[in-house]
Motif scaffolding. Structure first.
Motif: not given
Length: 440
Positions: A410-422
């Protein structure tokens, strides 16, 4: 004489500069083939293996394939703690990578695995997954605005390719790669690039951009017909099998005429999707929102039968579903998981744990819980058989959107937010923002 020599020297220098400039600026294609064999797959353990700066596509459990704006490359082994020196690399300039899909060799081991790449200039390049050598090349007229959308990790380009799909032939079960471009669709044999069929729609520009593949079919929505029409093609021959609209579809304003449609329970991206959901209007809400009193119109799930007729999936009525054969696991966002038989409607089990349902295979379903653990649920009983910690450090807290479940990893791309405009620094969790774990 000195002036003549000086003038000739100047001409030579200027000419050399011109040649250098041309070589630097002309479109380039660079192949760096593998120098070593790919190691055999390692036994998989339920542990954290790696923190990576880029998102890998796992191939055969032996290779990790990555993409950047103008380069596709691979490293090995899959379990390496960090990204390794590229095993092979392929680069083009000034074109950008638009989509990447992988077709693995059959279980018999005969043949080769292929990485198929599509570029912003319409070039399609298939690479030997083990060696990186070019296997075949083709071209399709690119649609307007095709560009690299993978940002820093390449995850979206690998896990949600927009115009490359994988399916199989209903005749001989062999894989087929389908590529779309500007009002056109081509089907390729991934082993040699032979065009199996193609369709173009020059008189209906921009009408067929919503598409995906099933097990052995290609689906595309014609948004210019009134109301919109779903067209279903045989992946082996390109013959249209059926057309369909949801009951109640009608002519009206755009939000009605162009009714809601979305594939789901796909193998990766929009390839190999088991079912789709649709409604006779575009104004739909999730099942969770409907239960909370926010709107009333929810979509219905549908599937294509062996007779090429579309029928409703009667027991499926949740926001997230994963289908494995006759078993469907489903959940309202954040809730518990129920499993049903698709044919009898009988409830098989309800999970004792909550989490986000992310996938399934012939043995298990997989969820990520609120404690950042990957939980493995037995397909037949729903019992948790193992768990793997996704946090590298106890204090890690992240959100995620893109993930890749394949070949026991399993590969997971970890984010601080799902707001792509950041911007990237505020969007991604860290520099090494991708975590890779095993599923033993």
């Amino acid at each position: 004489m000195r002036r003549v020599l000086t003038g000739l020297f100047a001409v030579v220098v200027v000419s050399a500069m011109g040649i250098t400039s041309y070589r630097t600026l002309k479109p380039a294609e660079t192949v760096s083939s593998a120098k070593k064999p790919v190691p055999t797959p390692e036994p998989i353990k339920s542990i954290q293996y790696a923190e990576l700066s880029s998102a890998p596509l796992i191939i055969e459990g032996r290779l990790r394939v990555y993409t950047e704006q103008r380069r596709v490359f691979a490293d090995t082994p899959v379990t390496a703690l960090r990204e390794m020196t590229p095993h092979w690399a392929y680069r083009r300039w000034p074109a950008e990578v638009v989509s990447v899909v992988a077709v693995e060799k059959p279980a018999s081991g005969v043949g080769m695995s292929v990485v198929v790449t599509k570029w912003s200039d319409g070039e399609i390049v298939a690479l030997d997954a083990e060696k990186g050598d070019i296997v075949w090349q083709a071209r399709i007229e690119p649609a307007d605005g095709e560009t690299f959308k993978g940002r820093r990790t390449g995850a979206k380009t690998l896990y949600e390719p927009e115009d490359l799909f994988v399916t199989a032939s209903s005749i001989d079960k062999q894989p087929i790669v389908i590529a779309t471009g500007k009002d056109a669709v081509h089907a390729f044999d991934p082993t040699d690039g032979r065009v199996k069929w193609q369709h173009s729609f020059p008189n209906e520009p921009g009408c067929r951009t919503d598409d995906w593949t099933g097990t052995d079919t290609y689906f595309v929505k014609d948004t210019c017909s009134k109301p919109a029409t779903l067209e279903i093609y045989d992946a082996a021959t390109g013959v249209m099998l059926n057309t369909w609209r949801p009951p109640g579809a009608s002519i009206g304003p755009p939000n009605v005429t162009n009714w809601y449609l979305e594939p789901t329970s796909c193998q990766i991206g929009r390839s190999g999707c088991a079912v789709f959901k649709a409604a006779p209007t575009g104004d739909v809400v999730s099942f969770a929102d409907a239960a909370s009193g926010v709107g009333t119109i929810t979509p219905t799930y549908w599937s294509l039968g062996a007779d090429h007729l579309i029928r409703p999936e009667s027991v499926v009525d949740k926001d997230t579903i994963v289908i494995v054969g006759d078993t469907v696991a489903q959940q309202v966002t954040g809730g518990y998981i129920w499993a049903y038989s698709r044919t009898t409607g009988k409830r098989l089990w309800m999970s004792e744990v909550a989490g986000a349902l992310i996938g399934g295979d012939q043995r298990n379903f997989y969820i990520i819980n609120n404690q950042y653990q990957l939980l493995v649920l037995n397909l037949e009983t729903g019992a948790v058989t193992s768990s793997t910690e996704l946090r590298i450090r106890p204090e890690d807290k992240f959100v995620y959107s893109e993930h890749h479940l394949h070949a026991g990893y399993l590969v997971v791309e970890r984010l601080q937010t799902t707001k792509e405009s950041e911007i990237d620094d505020k969007y991604y969790f860290s520099m090494n923002t991708v975590v890779l774990v095993g599923i033993g």
